[in-house]
Write a protein that holds these residues in place. Structure first.
Motif, PDB file in Angstrom:
ATOM      1  N   TRP A 119     -68.822  -1.093  46.434  1.00  0.00           N
ATOM      2  CA  TRP A 119     -70.186  -0.603  46.567  1.00  0.00           C
ATOM      3  C   TRP A 119     -70.492   0.344  45.419  1.00  0.00           C
ATOM      4  O   TRP A 119     -69.610   0.744  44.664  1.00  0.00           O
ATOM      5  CB  TRP A 119     -70.373   0.107  47.912  1.00  0.00           C
ATOM      6  N   LEU A 120     -71.774   0.713  45.282  1.00  0.00           N
ATOM      7  CA  LEU A 120     -72.208   1.652  44.250  1.00  0.00           C
ATOM      8  C   LEU A 120     -72.646   2.948  44.912  1.00  0.00           C
ATOM      9  O   LEU A 120     -73.387   2.929  45.898  1.00  0.00           O
ATOM     10  CB  LEU A 120     -73.372   1.068  43.436  1.00  0.00           C
ATOM     11  N   ASP A 121     -72.176   4.084  44.354  1.00  0.00           N
ATOM     12  CA  ASP A 121     -72.613   5.359  44.920  1.00  0.00           C
ATOM     13  C   ASP A 121     -73.988   5.724  44.393  1.00  0.00           C
ATOM     14  O   ASP A 121     -74.621   4.947  43.671  1.00  0.00           O
ATOM     15  CB  ASP A 121     -71.570   6.445  44.642  1.00  0.00           C
ATOM     16  N   SER A 122     -74.465   6.911  44.747  1.00  0.00           N
ATOM     17  CA  SER A 122     -75.833   7.309  44.395  1.00  0.00           C
ATOM     18  C   SER A 122     -76.037   7.419  42.887  1.00  0.00           C
ATOM     19  O   SER A 122     -77.173   7.353  42.409  1.00  0.00           O
ATOM     20  CB  SER A 122     -76.175   8.643  45.062  1.00  0.00           C
ATOM     21  N   ALA A 123     -74.931   7.575  42.134  1.00  0.00           N
ATOM     22  CA  ALA A 123     -75.036   7.654  40.677  1.00  0.00           C
ATOM     23  C   ALA A 123     -74.827   6.295  40.007  1.00  0.00           C
ATOM     24  O   ALA A 123     -74.796   6.204  38.781  1.00  0.00           O
ATOM     25  CB  ALA A 123     -74.017   8.650  40.137  1.00  0.00           C
ATOM     26  N   GLY A 124     -74.672   5.254  40.817  1.00  0.00           N
ATOM     27  CA  GLY A 124     -74.470   3.924  40.262  1.00  0.00           C
ATOM     28  C   GLY A 124     -73.048   3.635  39.830  1.00  0.00           C
ATOM     29  O   GLY A 124     -72.812   2.694  39.063  1.00  0.00           O
ATOM     30  N   VAL A 125     -72.097   4.425  40.323  1.00  0.00           N
ATOM     31  CA  VAL A 125     -70.691   4.241  39.973  1.00  0.00           C
ATOM     32  C   VAL A 125     -70.028   3.308  40.978  1.00  0.00           C
ATOM     33  O   VAL A 125     -70.217   3.440  42.190  1.00  0.00           O
ATOM     34  CB  VAL A 125     -69.956   5.601  39.932  1.00  0.00           C
ATOM     35  N   LEU A 126     -69.234   2.365  40.474  1.00  0.00           N
ATOM     36  CA  LEU A 126     -68.556   1.398  41.327  1.00  0.00           C
ATOM     37  C   LEU A 126     -67.450   2.084  42.125  1.00  0.00           C
ATOM     38  O   LEU A 126     -66.606   2.794  41.571  1.00  0.00           O
ATOM     39  CB  LEU A 126     -67.970   0.269  40.469  1.00  0.00           C
ATOM     40  N   LYS A 127     -67.423   1.832  43.434  1.00  0.00           N
ATOM     41  CA  LYS A 127     -66.389   2.341  44.327  1.00  0.00           C
ATOM     42  C   LYS A 127     -65.785   1.167  45.095  1.00  0.00           C
ATOM     43  O   LYS A 127     -66.449   0.161  45.339  1.00  0.00           O
ATOM     44  CB  LYS A 127     -66.969   3.350  45.321  1.00  0.00           C
ATOM     45  N   VAL A 128     -64.525   1.336  45.499  1.00  0.00           N
ATOM     46  CA  VAL A 128     -63.848   0.319  46.314  1.00  0.00           C
ATOM     47  C   VAL A 128     -63.258   1.012  47.533  1.00  0.00           C
ATOM     48  O   VAL A 128     -62.412   1.892  47.399  1.00  0.00           O
ATOM     49  CB  VAL A 128     -62.741  -0.400  45.525  1.00  0.00           C
ATOM     50  N   GLY A 129     -63.705   0.609  48.754  1.00  0.00           N
ATOM     51  CA  GLY A 129     -63.251   1.222  49.986  1.00  0.00           C
ATOM     52  C   GLY A 129     -63.861   2.605  50.174  1.00  0.00           C
ATOM     53  O   GLY A 129     -64.670   3.059  49.362  1.00  0.00           O
ATOM     54  N   PRO A 130     -63.522   3.308  51.253  1.00  0.00           N
ATOM     55  CA  PRO A 130     -62.541   2.931  52.272  1.00  0.00           C
ATOM     56  C   PRO A 130     -63.057   1.949  53.324  1.00  0.00           C
ATOM     57  O   PRO A 130     -62.289   1.479  54.147  1.00  0.00           O
ATOM     58  CB  PRO A 130     -62.196   4.269  52.917  1.00  0.00           C
TER      59      PRO A 130
END
Length: 357
Positions: A119-130
Protein backbone atom coordinates in the motif's frame (compact mmCIF):
# COMPACT_ATOMS: atom_id res chain seq x y z
CA UNK A 1 -7.07 -23.53 23.32
CA UNK A 2 -8.41 -25.66 26.16
CA UNK A 3 -11.71 -26.30 24.33
CA UNK A 4 -9.89 -27.08 21.09
CA UNK A 5 -7.55 -29.60 22.71
CA UNK A 6 -10.37 -31.19 24.69
CA UNK A 7 -12.33 -31.68 21.47
CA UNK A 8 -9.22 -33.14 19.81
CA UNK A 9 -8.78 -35.67 22.62
CA UNK A 10 -12.45 -36.69 22.47
CA UNK A 11 -12.50 -37.10 18.71
CA UNK A 12 -9.31 -39.19 18.72
CA UNK A 13 -10.74 -41.40 21.44
CA UNK A 14 -13.99 -41.73 19.48
CA UNK A 15 -12.01 -42.84 16.42
CA UNK A 16 -10.30 -45.51 18.50
CA UNK A 17 -6.84 -43.95 18.30
CA UNK A 18 -5.06 -45.57 21.29
CA UNK A 19 -2.40 -42.91 21.90
CA UNK A 20 -2.14 -39.75 23.94
CA UNK A 21 -1.87 -36.66 21.68
CA UNK A 22 1.08 -34.33 22.13
CA UNK A 23 1.23 -30.61 21.31
CA UNK A 24 4.25 -28.51 20.44
CA UNK A 25 5.32 -25.83 22.88
CA UNK A 26 7.28 -22.59 22.69
CA UNK A 27 10.54 -24.12 23.95
CA UNK A 28 10.77 -26.42 20.92
CA UNK A 29 9.56 -29.52 22.77
CA UNK A 30 6.20 -31.23 23.09
CA UNK A 31 3.80 -31.90 25.95
CA UNK A 32 0.58 -33.86 26.30
CA UNK A 33 -2.60 -32.16 25.17
CA UNK A 34 -3.95 -32.83 28.66
CA UNK A 35 -1.22 -30.69 30.24
CA UNK A 36 -1.44 -28.07 27.50
CA UNK A 37 -5.09 -27.48 28.41
CA UNK A 38 -3.93 -26.01 31.74
CA UNK A 39 -0.67 -24.51 30.44
CA UNK A 40 -1.87 -22.82 27.27
CA UNK A 41 0.60 -19.92 27.47
CA UNK A 42 3.36 -22.43 26.75
CA UNK A 43 1.96 -22.90 23.22
CA UNK A 44 2.12 -19.21 22.19
CA UNK A 45 5.20 -19.53 19.95
CA UNK A 46 4.96 -23.26 19.32
CA UNK A 47 4.56 -22.98 15.54
CA UNK A 48 7.70 -20.90 14.90
CA UNK A 49 9.62 -22.98 17.46
CA UNK A 50 8.66 -26.15 15.56
CA UNK A 51 10.13 -24.63 12.42
CA UNK A 52 13.46 -24.14 14.17
CA UNK A 53 13.43 -27.77 15.35
CA UNK A 54 12.70 -28.92 11.80
CA UNK A 55 15.54 -26.76 10.49
CA UNK A 56 17.87 -28.34 13.06
CA UNK A 57 17.03 -31.77 11.67
CA UNK A 58 17.72 -30.97 8.02
CA UNK A 59 20.78 -28.85 8.85
CA UNK A 60 22.22 -31.74 10.84
CA UNK A 61 21.80 -34.00 7.81
CA UNK A 62 23.61 -31.40 5.70
CA UNK A 63 26.45 -31.03 8.21
CA UNK A 64 25.54 -27.41 9.01
CA UNK A 65 25.80 -26.28 12.66
CA UNK A 66 25.68 -22.47 12.44
CA UNK A 67 22.71 -21.03 10.62
CA UNK A 68 19.91 -18.49 10.65
CA UNK A 69 16.38 -19.68 9.95
CA UNK A 70 14.05 -17.73 7.66
CA UNK A 71 10.48 -18.98 8.08
CA UNK A 72 8.21 -17.03 5.72
CA UNK A 73 4.48 -17.72 5.82
CA UNK A 74 1.47 -15.74 4.76
CA UNK A 75 1.71 -12.95 7.32
CA UNK A 76 5.27 -12.69 8.60
CA UNK A 77 8.89 -13.75 8.29
CA UNK A 78 10.35 -15.25 11.46
CA UNK A 79 14.05 -15.76 12.15
CA UNK A 80 16.07 -17.60 14.77
CA UNK A 81 19.80 -17.99 15.30
CA UNK A 82 21.35 -21.44 15.79
CA UNK A 83 24.96 -21.70 16.95
CA UNK A 84 26.83 -25.00 17.21
CA UNK A 85 23.64 -26.94 16.66
CA UNK A 86 21.68 -25.25 19.48
CA UNK A 87 19.04 -22.53 19.05
CA UNK A 88 19.17 -19.42 21.17
CA UNK A 89 16.62 -19.39 23.97
CA UNK A 90 15.06 -16.24 25.33
CA UNK A 91 13.02 -14.90 28.22
CA UNK A 92 12.38 -11.54 26.54
CA UNK A 93 10.12 -12.39 23.60
CA UNK A 94 6.77 -10.65 23.17
CA UNK A 95 3.40 -11.41 21.60
CA UNK A 96 1.93 -8.02 20.69
CA UNK A 97 2.61 -5.92 23.80
CA UNK A 98 2.71 -8.84 26.21
CA UNK A 99 6.07 -10.19 27.45
CA UNK A 100 6.44 -13.96 27.56
CA UNK A 101 8.20 -14.57 30.86
CA UNK A 102 9.13 -18.18 30.20
CA UNK A 103 11.96 -19.89 28.29
CA UNK A 104 11.18 -20.04 24.57
CA UNK A 105 13.13 -20.59 21.37
CA UNK A 106 14.35 -17.10 20.44
CA UNK A 107 12.25 -16.47 17.32
CA UNK A 108 11.86 -12.89 16.11
CA UNK A 109 9.34 -11.58 13.61
CA UNK A 110 11.28 -9.53 11.08
CA UNK A 111 9.06 -8.69 8.15
CA UNK A 112 6.39 -9.39 5.58
CA UNK A 113 4.95 -12.70 4.42
CA UNK A 114 3.53 -13.91 1.14
CA UNK A 115 0.06 -12.54 1.87
CA UNK A 116 1.23 -9.15 3.16
CA UNK A 117 -0.58 -6.31 1.41
CA UNK A 118 1.32 -3.54 -0.37
CA UNK A 119 0.00 0.00 0.00
CA UNK A 120 0.97 3.68 -0.20
CA UNK A 121 1.14 5.88 2.89
CA UNK A 122 -0.04 9.49 3.04
CA UNK A 123 3.27 10.65 1.53
CA UNK A 124 3.01 8.22 -1.38
CA UNK A 125 5.70 5.89 -0.04
CA UNK A 126 5.36 2.17 -0.79
CA UNK A 127 4.78 0.00 2.29
CA UNK A 128 4.44 -3.78 2.66
CA UNK A 129 2.36 -5.16 5.56
CA UNK A 130 1.56 -5.58 8.36
CA UNK A 131 -1.96 -6.09 6.95
CA UNK A 132 -2.34 -9.50 5.34
CA UNK A 133 -4.77 -11.09 2.92
CA UNK A 134 -4.54 -14.29 4.96
CA UNK A 135 -5.18 -17.72 3.51
CA UNK A 136 -8.81 -16.95 2.68
CA UNK A 137 -9.42 -14.96 0.51
CA UNK A 138 -5.65 -14.87 0.07
CA UNK A 139 -3.71 -12.85 -2.53
CA UNK A 140 -5.51 -11.34 -5.49
CA UNK A 141 -4.12 -14.04 -7.78
CA UNK A 142 -6.08 -16.70 -5.84
CA UNK A 143 -9.23 -15.40 -7.53
CA UNK A 144 -11.32 -15.25 -4.36
CA UNK A 145 -12.29 -11.60 -4.57
CA UNK A 146 -9.35 -9.91 -2.83
CA UNK A 147 -8.23 -6.98 -5.02
CA UNK A 148 -5.26 -5.47 -3.14
CA UNK A 149 -1.70 -6.37 -4.24
CA UNK A 150 0.40 -8.72 -2.10
CA UNK A 151 3.94 -10.04 -2.09
CA UNK A 152 2.68 -13.27 -3.72
CA UNK A 153 1.11 -11.28 -6.56
CA UNK A 154 4.45 -9.54 -7.13
CA UNK A 155 6.28 -12.88 -7.27
CA UNK A 156 3.73 -14.36 -9.67
CA UNK A 157 3.88 -11.36 -12.01
CA UNK A 158 7.69 -11.40 -11.90
CA UNK A 159 7.83 -15.06 -13.00
CA UNK A 160 8.91 -16.67 -9.73
CA UNK A 161 5.76 -18.81 -9.50
CA UNK A 162 4.33 -21.23 -12.07
CA UNK A 163 0.53 -20.74 -12.11
CA UNK A 164 0.02 -24.28 -13.47
CA UNK A 165 1.96 -26.13 -10.74
CA UNK A 166 1.28 -24.03 -7.64
CA UNK A 167 0.57 -26.23 -4.59
CA UNK A 168 1.11 -29.30 -6.74
CA UNK A 169 -1.47 -28.07 -9.24
CA UNK A 170 -4.25 -28.08 -6.65
CA UNK A 171 -4.60 -24.28 -6.58
CA UNK A 172 -5.03 -22.28 -9.76
CA UNK A 173 -3.34 -18.89 -9.88
CA UNK A 174 -4.60 -16.06 -12.08
CA UNK A 175 -1.76 -13.86 -13.42
CA UNK A 176 -4.24 -11.36 -14.88
CA UNK A 177 -5.73 -10.71 -11.44
CA UNK A 178 -2.23 -10.22 -9.98
CA UNK A 179 -1.42 -7.75 -12.74
CA UNK A 180 -4.67 -5.86 -12.13
CA UNK A 181 -4.03 -5.60 -8.38
CA UNK A 182 -0.43 -4.43 -8.86
CA UNK A 183 -1.61 -1.88 -11.39
CA UNK A 184 -3.64 -0.06 -8.74
CA UNK A 185 -0.37 1.30 -7.30
CA UNK A 186 1.34 2.13 -10.59
CA UNK A 187 0.10 5.70 -11.04
CA UNK A 188 0.78 6.57 -7.40
CA UNK A 189 4.39 5.41 -7.76
CA UNK A 190 4.90 6.84 -11.22
CA UNK A 191 5.91 3.50 -12.72
CA UNK A 192 4.47 0.54 -14.60
CA UNK A 193 3.16 -2.75 -13.23
CA UNK A 194 6.58 -4.37 -13.45
CA UNK A 195 8.03 -1.52 -11.42
CA UNK A 196 5.41 -2.00 -8.74
CA UNK A 197 6.17 -5.74 -8.54
CA UNK A 198 9.91 -5.13 -8.28
CA UNK A 199 9.33 -2.45 -5.67
CA UNK A 200 7.19 -4.71 -3.49
CA UNK A 201 9.78 -7.47 -3.52
CA UNK A 202 12.58 -4.99 -2.83
CA UNK A 203 10.63 -3.46 0.07
CA UNK A 204 9.99 -6.88 1.60
CA UNK A 205 13.66 -7.80 1.35
CA UNK A 206 14.80 -4.40 2.69
CA UNK A 207 12.59 -4.74 5.76
CA UNK A 208 13.95 -8.20 6.48
CA UNK A 209 17.54 -7.02 5.94
CA UNK A 210 17.15 -4.11 8.38
CA UNK A 211 15.57 -6.22 11.12
CA UNK A 212 17.94 -9.15 10.70
CA UNK A 213 20.95 -6.82 10.84
CA UNK A 214 19.66 -5.34 14.09
CA UNK A 215 19.01 -8.80 15.52
CA UNK A 216 22.50 -9.99 14.60
CA UNK A 217 24.03 -6.95 16.28
CA UNK A 218 22.02 -7.58 19.46
CA UNK A 219 23.10 -11.23 19.50
CA UNK A 220 26.73 -10.38 18.77
CA UNK A 221 27.11 -12.42 15.58
CA UNK A 222 28.32 -11.74 12.04
CA UNK A 223 25.55 -13.20 9.81
CA UNK A 224 28.02 -13.60 6.94
CA UNK A 225 29.57 -16.49 8.88
CA UNK A 226 26.23 -18.36 8.98
CA UNK A 227 24.11 -20.33 6.53
CA UNK A 228 20.60 -19.06 5.82
CA UNK A 229 17.89 -21.75 5.91
CA UNK A 230 14.74 -20.78 4.02
CA UNK A 231 11.40 -22.53 4.56
CA UNK A 232 7.71 -21.92 5.02
CA UNK A 233 5.42 -21.27 2.09
CA UNK A 234 7.47 -18.33 0.77
CA UNK A 235 10.87 -18.86 2.38
CA UNK A 236 12.46 -20.46 -0.68
CA UNK A 237 11.37 -17.48 -2.82
CA UNK A 238 13.08 -14.92 -0.59
CA UNK A 239 16.09 -16.70 0.90
CA UNK A 240 18.57 -16.10 -1.94
CA UNK A 241 17.63 -12.44 -2.31
CA UNK A 242 18.03 -11.84 1.43
CA UNK A 243 21.31 -13.77 1.55
CA UNK A 244 22.64 -11.62 -1.29
CA UNK A 245 21.73 -8.43 0.57
CA UNK A 246 23.39 -9.56 3.81
CA UNK A 247 26.45 -11.15 2.23
CA UNK A 248 25.68 -14.74 3.25
CA UNK A 249 27.36 -17.09 0.80
CA UNK A 250 25.43 -20.30 1.45
CA UNK A 251 21.73 -21.06 1.72
CA UNK A 252 19.96 -24.31 2.58
CA UNK A 253 16.46 -25.10 1.32
CA UNK A 254 14.73 -28.31 2.46
CA UNK A 255 13.04 -30.48 -0.13
CA UNK A 256 9.62 -29.73 1.38
CA UNK A 257 10.00 -26.21 2.80
CA UNK A 258 6.27 -25.67 3.27
CA UNK A 259 5.95 -28.54 5.75
CA UNK A 260 9.16 -28.11 7.76
CA UNK A 261 7.27 -26.92 10.86
CA UNK A 262 5.27 -30.16 10.76
CA UNK A 263 8.53 -32.13 10.51
CA UNK A 264 9.81 -30.24 13.54
CA UNK A 265 6.67 -31.07 15.51
CA UNK A 266 7.02 -34.76 14.66
CA UNK A 267 10.70 -34.91 15.58
CA UNK A 268 10.63 -32.72 18.71
CA UNK A 269 11.66 -34.09 22.08
CA UNK A 270 9.39 -34.23 25.10
CA UNK A 271 10.82 -31.25 26.97
CA UNK A 272 9.94 -28.84 29.73
CA UNK A 273 11.53 -26.00 31.66
CA UNK A 274 11.52 -25.63 35.43
CA UNK A 275 12.46 -22.24 36.83
CA UNK A 276 13.15 -20.69 40.22
CA UNK A 277 14.14 -17.12 41.00
CA UNK A 278 17.08 -17.09 43.43
CA UNK A 279 18.23 -13.48 43.68
CA UNK A 280 21.72 -13.57 45.21
CA UNK A 281 25.15 -12.06 44.79
CA UNK A 282 27.99 -14.48 44.07
CA UNK A 283 29.86 -13.27 47.16
CA UNK A 284 27.01 -14.29 49.52
CA UNK A 285 25.80 -17.61 50.92
CA UNK A 286 24.84 -19.62 47.83
CA UNK A 287 23.34 -22.66 49.55
CA UNK A 288 19.81 -21.56 48.46
CA UNK A 289 20.91 -22.19 44.85
CA UNK A 290 21.66 -25.84 45.59
CA UNK A 291 18.40 -26.20 47.52
CA UNK A 292 16.43 -24.70 44.64
CA UNK A 293 18.13 -27.06 42.18
CA UNK A 294 17.20 -30.12 44.22
CA UNK A 295 13.53 -29.06 44.17
CA UNK A 296 13.67 -28.39 40.44
CA UNK A 297 15.25 -31.78 39.79
CA UNK A 298 12.49 -33.54 41.74
CA UNK A 299 9.83 -31.62 39.78
CA UNK A 300 11.50 -32.48 36.47
CA UNK A 301 11.76 -36.20 37.19
CA UNK A 302 8.13 -36.33 38.30
CA UNK A 303 7.12 -34.46 35.12
CA UNK A 304 8.92 -37.01 32.95
CA UNK A 305 7.18 -39.88 34.75
CA UNK A 306 3.82 -38.19 34.19
CA UNK A 307 4.22 -36.86 30.66
CA UNK A 308 6.33 -39.53 28.97
CA UNK A 309 6.58 -42.74 30.99
CA UNK A 310 7.65 -44.62 27.85
CA UNK A 311 10.91 -42.68 27.43
CA UNK A 312 13.97 -44.91 27.40
CA UNK A 313 16.29 -42.12 28.46
CA UNK A 314 16.20 -38.48 29.42
CA UNK A 315 18.61 -35.64 30.14
CA UNK A 316 18.67 -32.84 32.69
CA UNK A 317 20.19 -29.56 31.45
CA UNK A 318 20.99 -26.78 33.92
CA UNK A 319 21.52 -23.08 33.30
CA UNK A 320 21.29 -19.82 35.23
CA UNK A 321 20.34 -16.29 34.26
CA UNK A 322 23.17 -14.12 35.59
CA UNK A 323 24.32 -10.51 35.28
CA UNK A 324 26.84 -8.12 36.73
CA UNK A 325 25.66 -5.85 39.54
CA UNK A 326 23.98 -2.82 37.99
CA UNK A 327 23.11 -4.44 34.69
CA UNK A 328 19.49 -4.61 33.52
CA UNK A 329 19.57 -7.81 31.47
CA UNK A 330 20.67 -11.34 32.27
CA UNK A 331 22.83 -13.75 30.27
CA UNK A 332 21.81 -17.41 30.08
CA UNK A 333 24.80 -19.40 31.36
CA UNK A 334 25.00 -23.19 30.83
CA UNK A 335 26.14 -24.92 34.03
CA UNK A 336 27.39 -28.35 34.98
CA UNK A 337 25.16 -30.10 37.50
CA UNK A 338 28.25 -31.34 39.34
CA UNK A 339 29.25 -27.72 40.12
CA UNK A 340 26.02 -27.19 42.04
CA UNK A 341 26.13 -30.56 43.78
CA UNK A 342 29.63 -30.01 45.16
CA UNK A 343 29.25 -26.25 45.69
CA UNK A 344 31.91 -25.21 43.16
CA UNK A 345 30.72 -21.61 42.92
CA UNK A 346 33.98 -20.44 41.38
CA UNK A 347 33.27 -22.65 38.36
CA UNK A 348 29.83 -21.02 38.10
CA UNK A 349 31.36 -17.54 38.22
CA UNK A 350 34.00 -18.47 35.64
CA UNK A 351 31.29 -19.82 33.31
CA UNK A 352 29.38 -16.54 33.59
CA UNK A 353 32.45 -14.40 32.83
CA UNK A 354 33.27 -16.55 29.79
CA UNK A 355 29.70 -16.49 28.48
CA UNK A 356 29.38 -12.74 29.01
CA UNK A 357 32.67 -12.12 27.25
Amino acid sequence: VSRYLGDLEQRLAGMGVPVRPYITRSNGGVMTARRARSSTAETLLSGPASGVVGALRIAEQAGVRNFITLDVGGTSADVAIVEEGAPRTSLTEHVADFPIMMPVVGVSCIGAGGGSIAWLDSAGVLKVGPQSAGADPGPACYGKGQELPTVTDAFLYSGYLNPDTFAGGRITLYPALAEKALGTLASGLGTDTGGVARGIIAMAIAGMYAELSNLAAKRGIDPREFNLVGFGGAGALLVCRLAEEIGISQVLIPQAPGTLCALGALSADVASDFVRSVFLRMDSDLSPVAAAYRKLEAEAREWVRSEAPFLAEHQLVLSADMRYVGQSFEVDVPLEISWIERGDWQAVADAFHATHN
